[in-house]
Scaffold this active site. Structure first.
Site: not given
Length: 430
Positions: A17, A49, A107, A131, A134, A136, A207, A306
């Site tokens: 992300v 890292r 979350k 936002e 919860v 995506g 969530k 994702g």
């Protein structure tokens, strides 16, 4: 007129992300500036890292000292996508102390420490937006917190974990068992090497706590959420659901009591009718169904995880927080004025689908029906099949307190004519 001094952003975490957030901030800098009303500058990226290759991420911004980054004093917004409780909690509270607003996708932390984090943000006159924590890319927090602020939400029912939905969908469509479906989810990257947080319902429970708190204007933590995972769901359960015209989903269910004096929050697998909108949510997608007094029934659907979808939600919050900074304002904070208690699972009114292995002889059905009657649980339908001295009995109940249904099942186990309880599952969405 656009402000010339840039708003400086610190990014904590640069995994799937975080790297996507950094890439979009860099490549879409002009668009972000136009939307915010000031340049938005990525000032530093904290990672664990530093030697990893991160395509599109400016190497000169990389640091391993996250605390020093948030303490710099010139940081306007901190984006936290490292997850977990610590060091995220300490970094976020330090950011508030130094006047920075925070955008988080965490979350687990919000479900455990949301009240304290909101209080820290309010004390320093900063924002806390989340936002991405919860579902995506699916907008849920802002619609509940802002768009529906004038309405009364009574129920939030949703599929909020893509991994479990993919597994259950594969079991339903291909006839695969749980282990096979999990292996496929892992091979496709939908499940982690250790899938416990997903398949045991911890992710969905966090969530659910966040959604319940926002929807009902009360404080709900992950400890308040009843949680069951999908590891015990069998191919036989899926087949039974099909015979009822249902499918099985892992649901997060947050409800306001009929008298308005309490709320409940729970996560568990359940059978839902194929006619319900959530039944058609396939593979790794998420969807949340909201019922409110004035708005009626609403459904939000889309990819729930994702890199790109989650980054989309993070950047939406970033724009909102930066606009607030430009206007020297803050957005909505915690709303917990109702202070409603969270009822335990035993008080929740549900329906059960119970499959029993019984002796194939006369009187068994009468004995089973007597047990249900003794515990005040009404039977809706019964289906019985028998062969060679063995039989199966499938009972679907009317709605009753969950504690009464659980007591009924324990009493059934003690009947000498009941060889075993093959499966138990709640029925929702009717």
């Amino acid at each position: 007129m656009m402000r010339t001094r840039p708003l400086k952003v610190a990014l904590l975490g640069c995994g799937v992300v975080g790297s996507e957030v950094a890439r979009i901030m860099t490549t879409h800098a002009d668009d972000l500036a136009a939307r915010v009303g000031a340049p938005v500058e990525l000032a530093g990226i904290a990672v664990r890292r530093p030697g990893r290759v991160r395509d599109g991420v400016p190497e000169e911004l990389i640091t391993t000292d996250a605390m020093a980054l948030v303490k710099r004093g010139d940081i306007d917004v901190v984006i936290e996508v490292i997850g977990g409780i610590e060091p995220a909690r300490g970094l976020i509270t330090t950011a508030f102390e130094h006047g920075a607003s925070v955008v988080s996708a965490n979350k687990a932390l919000l479900a455990e420490e949301g009240a304290a984090l909101h209080a820290a943000a309010e004390q320093r006159g900063t924002d806390l937006y989340y936002e991405a924590a919860v579902a995506g890319a699916i907008p849920l927090v802002r619609p509940l917190r802002e768009s529906m602020a004038g309405d009364k939400v009574n129920r939030v029912l949703g599929i909020v974990n893509g991994t479990t939905n993919f597994i259950l969908d594969k079991m339903d469509t291909s006839g695969a068992g749980y282990s096979e479906a999990l292996d496929e989810a892992t091979a496709l990257g939908y499940a982690e090497a250790d899938p416990t947080a997903d398949v045991e319902g911890f992710d969905a429970a966090a969530k659910a706590a966040i959604l319940a708190g926002i929807a009902f204007h009360t404080r709900v933590t992950i400890d308040d959420v009843h949680r069951e995972g999908i590891t015990e769901v069998t191919a036989a359960d899926i087949a039974s659901a099909k015979r009822m015209g249902c499918t099985v989903k892992l649901l997060a269910i947050c409800e306001r009591a009929a008298d308005g004096r309490s709320v409940t929050a729970r996560v568990h697998p359940a059978m839902i009718p194929l006619s319900h909108p959530l039944a058609s949510v396939r593979e790794a997608y998420n969807a949340v169904f909201i019922e409110a007094d004035a708005a009626g029934q609403l459904m939000f659907y889309g990819p729930g995880a994702g890199g790109s979808p989650t980054a989309s939600a993070v950047l939406g919050d970033l724009v909102a927080v930066c606009r607030n900074k430009v206007n020297e304002a803050t957005g909505p904070g915690e709303s917990a004025y109702t202070q409603l208690p969270v009822s335990p699972m035993g008080e929740v009114v549900t329906r059960y689908h119970i499959s029993l292995d019984v002796a194939d002889k006369s009187g068994v059905l009468a004995q089973v029906a007597t047990v249900f009657a003794e515990h005040g649980v009404s039977i809706d339908t019964v289906r019985q099949q028998g062969k060679d001295g063995e039989a199966s009995l499938v009972v679907v109940t009317h709605r009753a307190p969950d504690a009464a249904l659980s007591a009924t099942v324990e009493a059934l186990r003690r009947l000498h004519t009941v060889r075993g309880v093959a499966s138990i599952m709640r029925v929702e969405g009717e």
